[in-house]
Motif scaffolding. Structure first.
Motif, PDB file in Angstrom:
ATOM      1  N   ALA A  26       0.838  -1.206   0.000  1.00  0.00           N
ATOM      2  CA  ALA A  26       0.000   0.000   0.000  1.00  0.00           C
ATOM      3  C   ALA A  26       0.867   1.248   0.000  1.00  0.00           C
ATOM      4  O   ALA A  26       0.562   2.240  -0.671  1.00  0.00           O
ATOM      5  CB  ALA A  26      -0.922  -0.008   1.215  1.00  0.00           C
ATOM      6  N   ARG A  27       1.967   1.204   0.751  1.00  0.00           N
ATOM      7  CA  ARG A  27       2.877   2.342   0.798  1.00  0.00           C
ATOM      8  C   ARG A  27       3.530   2.555  -0.569  1.00  0.00           C
ATOM      9  O   ARG A  27       3.668   3.696  -1.041  1.00  0.00           O
ATOM     10  CB  ARG A  27       3.937   2.112   1.878  1.00  0.00           C
ATOM     11  N   GLN A  28       3.911   1.456  -1.221  1.00  0.00           N
ATOM     12  CA  GLN A  28       4.524   1.562  -2.548  1.00  0.00           C
ATOM     13  C   GLN A  28       3.547   2.173  -3.550  1.00  0.00           C
ATOM     14  O   GLN A  28       3.912   3.053  -4.340  1.00  0.00           O
ATOM     15  CB  GLN A  28       4.955   0.169  -3.021  1.00  0.00           C
ATOM     16  N   LEU A  29       2.296   1.716  -3.526  1.00  0.00           N
ATOM     17  CA  LEU A  29       1.285   2.253  -4.438  1.00  0.00           C
ATOM     18  C   LEU A  29       1.023   3.720  -4.141  1.00  0.00           C
ATOM     19  O   LEU A  29       0.834   4.532  -5.053  1.00  0.00           O
ATOM     20  CB  LEU A  29      -0.005   1.441  -4.321  1.00  0.00           C
ATOM     21  N   GLY A  30       1.010   4.074  -2.851  1.00  0.00           N
ATOM     22  CA  GLY A  30       0.799   5.459  -2.470  1.00  0.00           C
ATOM     23  C   GLY A  30       1.889   6.374  -2.980  1.00  0.00           C
ATOM     24  O   GLY A  30       1.628   7.508  -3.400  1.00  0.00           O
ATOM     25  N   GLU A  31       3.109   5.892  -2.975  1.00  0.00           N
ATOM     26  CA  GLU A  31       4.230   6.687  -3.481  1.00  0.00           C
ATOM     27  C   GLU A  31       4.121   6.918  -4.981  1.00  0.00           C
ATOM     28  O   GLU A  31       4.690   7.879  -5.512  1.00  0.00           O
ATOM     29  CB  GLU A  31       5.545   5.984  -3.145  1.00  0.00           C
ATOM     30  N   CYS A  32       3.364   6.045  -5.636  1.00  0.00           N
ATOM     31  CA  CYS A  32       3.129   6.200  -7.076  1.00  0.00           C
ATOM     32  C   CYS A  32       1.871   7.023  -7.354  1.00  0.00           C
ATOM     33  O   CYS A  32       1.461   7.173  -8.515  1.00  0.00           O
ATOM     34  CB  CYS A  32       3.000   4.833  -7.740  1.00  0.00           C
ATOM     35  N   GLY A  33       1.255   7.537  -6.293  1.00  0.00           N
ATOM     36  CA  GLY A  33       0.089   8.389  -6.451  1.00  0.00           C
ATOM     37  C   GLY A  33      -1.241   7.671  -6.428  1.00  0.00           C
ATOM     38  O   GLY A  33      -2.269   8.256  -6.803  1.00  0.00           O
ATOM     39  N   HIS A  34      -1.251   6.406  -5.970  1.00  0.00           N
ATOM     40  CA  HIS A  34      -2.493   5.627  -5.950  1.00  0.00           C
ATOM     41  C   HIS A  34      -2.909   5.370  -4.501  1.00  0.00           C
ATOM     42  O   HIS A  34      -2.231   4.634  -3.775  1.00  0.00           O
ATOM     43  CB  HIS A  34      -2.306   4.295  -6.674  1.00  0.00           C
TER      44      HIS A  34
END
Length: 240
Positions: free
Chosen positions: A168-176
């Protein structure tokens, strides 16, 4: 001139109200079209063991799932309006067909809700408002935006990712903005939340949850722009 403007405003308001009570239909369950009704004890389309796992995807594509929580018959809306507008009973001769849903949102191929994709049904909300405060109030169809925001906030809280969720953190860093992988109990909680916000827990029978699975390009699988599965364009601009 002012009178003409007022007349035009009333006409627009009338048609916005009509559109609000005519929700777009929800797809019927169909294995051939990859639309599934959720059943307790059965895997969801993004979980292992579901038949969708055996469908071969073209290169560069992924599954994305539109979840419809709280399927209801549009005729149930008619039944509520017929009770509320008793003086206009003769105007309600023809029962409208089809089904719609209290709310909908998008789930990724990993089973994570795409936060920002959620939509509360303006028809369900307006049906609740027809019961309380009722059309006797000048503001009876005012406030849908606030209800939509309340549903979005509630969905985010119900499906929030854990602090140690690296994906979730990785996706958040990509703007998702994504929630955690969800199951049947989570979907039921989202359904109940929508029913509570729309104030139709009793007025509209709404137990079924349905999921439509679609193939999309991997590059756009987390895109939430342009989704409004349950509301017409006119109604969506109506009561802010």
């Amino acid at each position: 001139m002012a009178g003409a403007d007022a007349d035009r405003a009333e006409i627009i308001q009338f048609w916005r109200t009509v559109e609000m009570f005519r929700p777009p239909p929800v797809h019927k369950a169909s294995r051939e079209k990859h639309v599934y009704s959720v059943a307790p004890g059965q895997p969801l389309p993004w979980e292992s063991g579901h038949e969708l796992a055996h469908v071969r995807l073209p290169d560069g594509t992924a599954w994305r799932h539109v979840v419809y929580v709280g399927i209801f018959a549009v005729q149930s809306v008619f039944d509520v309006l017929a009770r509320v507008f008793t003086s206009c009973e003769d105007d309600f001769d023809e029962r409208p067909p089809g089904q719609s849903a209290l709310a909908a949102f998008v789930v990724s191929d990993e089973g994570r809700p795409l936060l920002g994709s959620e939509v509360l049904s303006s028809c369900a909300w307006a049906t609740g408002r027809a019961l309380h405060p009722g059309p006797g109030s000048a503001a009876w169809l005012t406030g849908f935006d606030a209800a939509q925001r309340e549903f979005g906030t509630g969905l985010a809280e119900l499906t929030a990712a854990e602090l140690d969720d690296a994906r979730a953190r990785q996706l958040g860093e990509c703007g998702h903005a994504m929630g955690r992988p969800i199951g049947v109990k989570d979907l039921e909680a989202c359904r109940d939340l929508a029913a509570e916000i729309a104030a139709v827990k009793v007025a509209l029978p709404h137990l079924e949850i349905r999921i439509r699975c679609e193939m999309v390009g991997k590059r756009t699988q987390h895109n939430v722009d342009g989704y409004d599965f349950l509301n017409s364009f006119i109604a969506s601009t109506a009561w802010r």
